[in-house]
Structures are given as structure tokens and as C-alpha cells.
Motif scaffolding. Structure first.
Motif, PDB file in Angstrom:
ATOM      1  N   PRO A  37     -14.656 -15.741  91.734  1.00 14.63           N
ATOM      2  CA  PRO A  37     -14.903 -17.196  91.737  1.00 14.63           C
ATOM      3  C   PRO A  37     -14.132 -17.365  90.175  1.00 14.63           C
ATOM      4  N   GLN A  38     -14.721 -16.918  89.597  1.00 16.39           N
ATOM      5  CA  GLN A  38     -14.838 -17.673  88.399  1.00 16.39           C
ATOM      6  C   GLN A  38     -13.535 -17.759  87.293  1.00 16.39           C
ATOM      7  N   GLY A  39     -12.806 -16.158  87.888  1.00 17.61           N
ATOM      8  CA  GLY A  39     -11.787 -15.713  87.464  1.00 17.61           C
ATOM      9  C   GLY A  39     -11.737 -14.129  86.931  1.00 17.61           C
ATOM     10  N   TRP A  40     -10.740 -13.207  86.766  1.00 12.26           N
ATOM     11  CA  TRP A  40     -10.741 -12.064  86.454  1.00 12.26           C
ATOM     12  C   TRP A  40     -11.955 -11.897  85.611  1.00 12.26           C
TER      13      TRP A  40
ATOM     14  N   LEU B 191      -9.897  -6.841  94.762  1.00 11.60           N
ATOM     15  CA  LEU B 191      -9.529  -8.667  95.706  1.00 11.60           C
ATOM     16  C   LEU B 191     -11.152  -8.429  96.665  1.00 11.60           C
ATOM     17  N   PRO B 192     -11.228  -9.700  97.406  1.00 10.00           N
ATOM     18  CA  PRO B 192     -12.262  -9.583  98.384  1.00 10.00           C
ATOM     19  C   PRO B 192     -11.631  -9.134  99.307  1.00 10.00           C
ATOM     20  N   GLY B 193     -12.333  -8.412 100.193  1.00 13.20           N
ATOM     21  CA  GLY B 193     -11.894  -8.252 101.435  1.00 13.20           C
ATOM     22  C   GLY B 193     -11.008  -9.276 102.044  1.00 13.20           C
TER      23      GLY B 193
ATOM     24  N   GLY C 102       5.931 -15.661  95.305  1.00  8.49           N
ATOM     25  CA  GLY C 102       5.499 -16.998  94.233  1.00  8.49           C
ATOM     26  C   GLY C 102       4.689 -17.357  93.638  1.00  8.49           C
ATOM     27  N   LEU C 103       4.009 -17.032  94.655  1.00  9.44           N
ATOM     28  CA  LEU C 103       1.881 -17.440  94.517  1.00  9.44           C
ATOM     29  C   LEU C 103       1.160 -16.146  94.054  1.00  9.44           C
ATOM     30  N   SER C 104       0.288 -16.920  92.428  1.00 11.91           N
ATOM     31  CA  SER C 104      -0.505 -15.884  92.404  1.00 11.91           C
ATOM     32  C   SER C 104      -1.889 -15.039  93.277  1.00 11.91           C
ATOM     33  N   VAL C 105      -1.604 -13.649  92.396  1.00 12.51           N
ATOM     34  CA  VAL C 105      -2.692 -12.621  93.607  1.00 12.51           C
ATOM     35  C   VAL C 105      -3.819 -13.203  93.384  1.00 12.51           C
ATOM     36  N   GLU C 106      -4.293 -14.526  92.324  1.00  7.15           N
ATOM     37  CA  GLU C 106      -5.437 -15.256  92.996  1.00  7.15           C
ATOM     38  C   GLU C 106      -5.330 -16.553  93.741  1.00  7.15           C
ATOM     39  N   ASP C 107      -4.392 -16.892  94.456  1.00  9.79           N
ATOM     40  CA  ASP C 107      -4.208 -17.831  95.165  1.00  9.79           C
ATOM     41  C   ASP C 107      -4.220 -17.273  96.575  1.00  9.79           C
ATOM     42  N   ALA C 108      -3.004 -16.146  96.292  1.00  9.93           N
ATOM     43  CA  ALA C 108      -3.028 -15.418  97.581  1.00  9.93           C
ATOM     44  C   ALA C 108      -4.293 -14.271  97.899  1.00  9.93           C
ATOM     45  N   SER C 109      -4.880 -15.221  97.397  1.00  3.31           N
ATOM     46  CA  SER C 109      -6.270 -13.657  98.124  1.00  3.31           C
ATOM     47  C   SER C 109      -7.134 -14.728  97.977  1.00  3.31           C
ATOM     48  N   ARG C 110      -7.039 -16.113  98.026  1.00  4.04           N
ATOM     49  CA  ARG C 110      -8.306 -17.318  98.448  1.00  4.04           C
ATOM     50  C   ARG C 110      -7.871 -17.133  99.976  1.00  4.04           C
ATOM     51  N   ARG C 111      -6.312 -17.423  99.823  1.00  2.99           N
ATOM     52  CA  ARG C 111      -5.723 -17.691 100.798  1.00  2.99           C
ATOM     53  C   ARG C 111      -6.282 -16.722 102.430  1.00  2.99           C
TER      54      ARG C 111
ATOM     55  N   ASP D 243     -18.119  -6.297 100.764  1.00  2.00           N
ATOM     56  CA  ASP D 243     -15.954  -6.373 101.140  1.00  2.00           C
ATOM     57  C   ASP D 243     -14.966  -6.551 100.177  1.00  2.00           C
ATOM     58  N   LEU D 244     -14.474  -5.327 100.123  1.00  4.15           N
ATOM     59  CA  LEU D 244     -13.665  -5.439  98.557  1.00  4.15           C
ATOM     60  C   LEU D 244     -12.875  -4.254  99.467  1.00  4.15           C
ATOM     61  N   VAL D 245     -11.566  -4.708  98.590  1.00  4.98           N
ATOM     62  CA  VAL D 245     -10.121  -4.276  98.789  1.00  4.98           C
ATOM     63  C   VAL D 245      -9.367  -3.977  97.139  1.00  4.98           C
ATOM     64  N   ALA D 246      -9.158  -3.072  97.213  1.00 10.40           N
ATOM     65  CA  ALA D 246      -8.757  -1.663  95.974  1.00 10.40           C
ATOM     66  C   ALA D 246      -7.209  -2.000  95.900  1.00 10.40           C
ATOM     67  N   LEU D 247      -6.491  -2.172  94.705  1.00 16.38           N
ATOM     68  CA  LEU D 247      -4.695  -2.546  95.759  1.00 16.38           C
ATOM     69  C   LEU D 247      -4.047  -2.097  94.115  1.00 16.38           C
ATOM     70  N   ASP D 248      -3.239  -1.234  94.075  1.00 18.82           N
ATOM     71  CA  ASP D 248      -2.517  -0.483  92.966  1.00 18.82           C
ATOM     72  C   ASP D 248      -1.287  -1.504  92.257  1.00 18.82           C
ATOM     73  N   ALA D 249      -0.371  -1.770  91.714  1.00 19.62           N
ATOM     74  CA  ALA D 249      -0.047  -2.160  90.825  1.00 19.62           C
ATOM     75  C   ALA D 249       1.130  -3.563  91.594  1.00 19.62           C
ATOM     76  N   ASP D 250       1.452  -2.169  93.202  1.00 17.73           N
ATOM     77  CA  ASP D 250       2.930  -2.599  93.754  1.00 17.73           C
ATOM     78  C   ASP D 250       1.873  -3.148  95.369  1.00 17.73           C
ATOM     79  N   LEU D 251       0.821  -3.880  94.610  1.00 18.64           N
ATOM     80  CA  LEU D 251      -0.299  -4.739  95.981  1.00 18.64           C
ATOM     81  C   LEU D 251      -0.597  -3.703  97.247  1.00 18.64           C
ATOM     82  N   ASN D 252      -0.627  -2.411  97.177  1.00 22.56           N
ATOM     83  CA  ASN D 252      -0.436  -0.911  98.040  1.00 22.56           C
ATOM     84  C   ASN D 252      -2.678  -0.642  98.253  1.00 22.56           C
TER      85      ASN D 252
END
Length: 368
Positions: A13-16, A47-49, A315-324, A348-357
Motif C-alpha cells: 500500500p505504500q509503494g513498490w 501483486l496482491p492476489g 494506459g493504467l499503471s500496474v499499481e492502479d490496475a492492481s488496486r482495481r 494471497d500473491l500473484v507473481a507476473l513476468d515482464a509481460d504480466l503473465n
């Protein structure tokens, strides 16, 4: 005590931060590391799951099947980073809905099956909707009765109810649900802007799949969509880019502070093209869509990892998309220990590669 860890660049919640997430007994025990404003090539993003509050099916199974369907659905969505969800019903005869609610109640009370997203409860989407705005719901809409809802709430942990507020007596039902901490959502409605506003005044807290199966926004007749734009704090939307045009999503993002995303997924999710069922309906998956025989969209095949990619592509940031996809749905349900990477929260966690897979998923500390 079970203890392990995962490492990478993770979003708090405070950032990366970059470092190690220590997990004990399924919860985040310690967050080691330092602020990390940029990514390193080849580094995982954690990211959070994802939390999906509108799931009809997946892996060939439909919520209305009952039995083993819930585990099949929850395991299917877990593969795509969804770590908790609401099983979502279809409009059906009362006896059929209550049989499914009883089955969900038993499932939710039992230990979580391995490899499975956590079933947080029920989104009752129907039968308390307007028969003139069924969308892909079977034609069993009915007016809500408080005695029925009392009984149904005792059968399963109902967390969200979709309701058409323009139907006589339904504003009292909205107040009844709100008083019990159940989220009443306006949807499948032919109501006016004023109907939507009155529902919010009576305790409604959201709108079901914004834009879809509700009266649209016109400058002289703003409709239910206009009520959401003007007054909603929370609202769900299907970002498969089929149900809603990206331009309409952008407009909603500017208007609704805590717009969050759902899949509205069906049995066809994670499956090849072909014929499936959605409640009592036969549906066809083709070209990434699910439709009734008359061409009506009937839920989706969306998974929330694809929703993340769609939002970032817009165009959303990964941070904004994650919150939603995580934090806002958890906050909407009043859940403080999911939807965020924080000490004491479920791991509850999800790990993603550079392409967000998706490359790895943890559910309550369990590594899939």
C-alpha cells in the motif's frame, strides 16, 4: 508452524519494494527489503492476489451445478491469479437457488481444497431483478420477500445481492440487506436515475456490471448508469473490452473513485470453443465471447490476469490496475486482510513476468 518466503519486486500500500516476503501459517509475517521504484529485467512483479466478486463458472463447471463445481471453478480461476472469489448464482426457481445456496454454505464452511481460490461467499445475482432487463439471465425473475431473504442468508454467506430498485418493495429490501452488512447492488434494472439515487439513499452500495443490463446515460434521462456516474463510490465493471468499450471504461474511471473489475466468467472460462451452460441457458463460446443463441452476450471468458493486461494496455499503471482487481474489491466487502501485501494479511500473491503473465500464485501461503 509452517514458514517459507517468496522474493522479488512487490507492491505494498505504500509503494513498490524489493526483497523478501516471509510467510508463516498462511499469512505475511515480515516484509524485508527497500523501496524499489523501477523494475529489473527478468525480475518478477508480485501483486496482491486478485479478488473476483462476480464468478458464474470456469473449467466447464457452472455455480448452479452445485456439488464439485465450486472446487473446479475455484481451481480454474486460481491458475490465473484469482485467490478469492464470490460464487455467483443465476436467476432460477427459488427451490433451485436455495439448493445451490445450501451447497455453497457447506463448501464455504469446509477446509479450502488444495490449489483452490478461497470462496468468500455468494453474489446473489437474481432472481430479484427486472424481467424486462434479464440480459442473459433465465426468465425466473421475482420480487424479493424479506422472509425468503432471511432464510437464504442463513443458508450461505451471502455477501452481495443484485437488485432492481424500481420494483415495489425493493427499497425496503435494500435497507434490510444494508443493515446486515450485505452489499446491495443496483443491476438488471430499467429504473430511472431517481430510482438509482433512492437505492443509494436506502443503503445500496454498488452497481452490477456497469453499463450492462441497466438503463443507459442520456443527458436528459441519465438512467441507472447516470446515477452510478454521479453518486457511486464503488462499482463493478467487466473489462474484457467486449462488454464495455475502452472509451466508456475511461469515462467511468474518471467518475467513480473505487471502480473495480470483475470477470462475470462462465463455465467456458479456461475451456476451448464450444457449447456450455450458464444456469439453465445453453451458451456458445467463440472468438473469445460467450453468447446465447440470439447473440446476446452471456457472461464472459475473462480471467483477471487478462483484465490486468487490458487495463495496463489502456494506459493504467500496474499499481492502479492492481488496486482495481484486489484492494478495492476487498475494501468493498470490508475485508482488511486480503487484497494487499501487508504484515498480518493473508499471503494471497500473484507473481507476473515482464509481460504480466502469471508465473506463480500463493493462496493463503499455499504455492500453486
Amino acid at each position: 508452524m509452517s514458514a517459507h518466503h517468496t522474493a522479488g519486486r512487490y507492491l505494498t500500500p505504500q509503494g513498490w519494494r524489493r526483497g523478501v516476503i516471509h510467510i508463516e501459517d498462511g499469512r505475511i509475517a515480515v516484509l524485508d527489503g527497500a523501496p524499489a521504484p523501477t523494475a529489473i529485467d527478468g525480475e518478477w512483479t508480485i501483486l496482491p492476489g486478485f479478488i473476483d466478486l462476480h464468478v458464474h463458472g470456469g473449467g466447464g463447471a457452472d455455480v448452479m451445478d452445485g456439488g464439485d463445481a465450486f472446487t473446479t471453478i475455484a481451481r480454474t480461476h486460481a491458475r490465473y491469479g484469482t485467490t478469492s472469489l464470490l460464487t455467483t448464482t443465476m436467476t432460477a426457481p427459488r427451490e433451485e437457488i436455495e439448493a445451490v445456496l445450501a451447497a455453497i454454505g457447506r463448501h464455504a464452511a469446509a477446509p479450502r481444497p488444495t490449489g483452490s481460490a478461497r470462496v468468500l461467499g455468494v453474489h446473489l445475482e437474481g432472481p430479484y431483478i427486472n424481467p424486462q432487463k434479464l440480459g442473459a439471465q433465465p426468465d425466473f425473475a421475482t420480487t424479493a420477500a424479506l422472509e425468503d431473504l432471511e432464510r437464504q442468508c442463513a443458508m450461505a454467506p451471502i455477501r452481495v445481492v443484485t437488485i432492481a430498485p424500481e420494483i415495489a418493495g425493493h427499497l425496503d429490501v435494500v435497507r434490510f440487506l444494508s443493515a446486515r452488512g450485505i452489499r446491495a447492488q443496483v443491476g438488471h434494472s430499467v429504473g430511472t436515475y431517481e430510482d438509482g439515487v433512492r437505492a443509494l439513499e436506502h443503503g445500496a452500495s454498488g452497481f452490477t456490471h456497469l453499463f450492462n443490463a441497466m438503463t443507459g446515460l442520456h443527458h436528459r434521462t441519465p438512467g441507472i448508469t447516470g446515477a452510478a456516474f454521479a453518486h457511486a463510490d464503488y462499482c463493478e465493471l467487466i473489462p474484457d473490452l467486449v462488454h464495455v468499450h475502452p472509451g466508456a471504461i475511461r469515462a467511468a474511471l474518471r467518475a467513480i473513485p473505487h471502480l473495480y473489475c470483475v470477470s462475470d466468467s462462465t463455465a467456458a472460462t479456461g475451456m476451448p470453443d464450444g457449447h456450455y451452460h450458464l444456469g439453465r441457458h445453453r451458451v456458445t463460446k467463440s472468438l473469445g465471447c460467450v453468447r446465447l443463441a440470439d447473440g446476446t452476450l452471456a457472461g464472459s471468458t475473462l480471467t483477471l490476469d487478462q483484465a490486468l493486461r487490458n487495463l495496463v494496455h489502456m494506459g493504467l499503471s500496474v499499481e492502479d490496475a492492481s488496486r482495481r482487481l484486489s484492494t478495492y474489491p476487498a475494501d468493498y466487502l470490508g475485508i482488511a486482510d486480503r487484497g494487499r501485501i501487508a504484515v498480518g494479511a493473508w499471503a494471497d500473491l500473484v507473481a507476473l513476468d515482464a509481460d504480466l503473465n502469471v508465473v506463480a500464485v500463493h493462496i493463503e501461503g499455499e504455492s500453486l
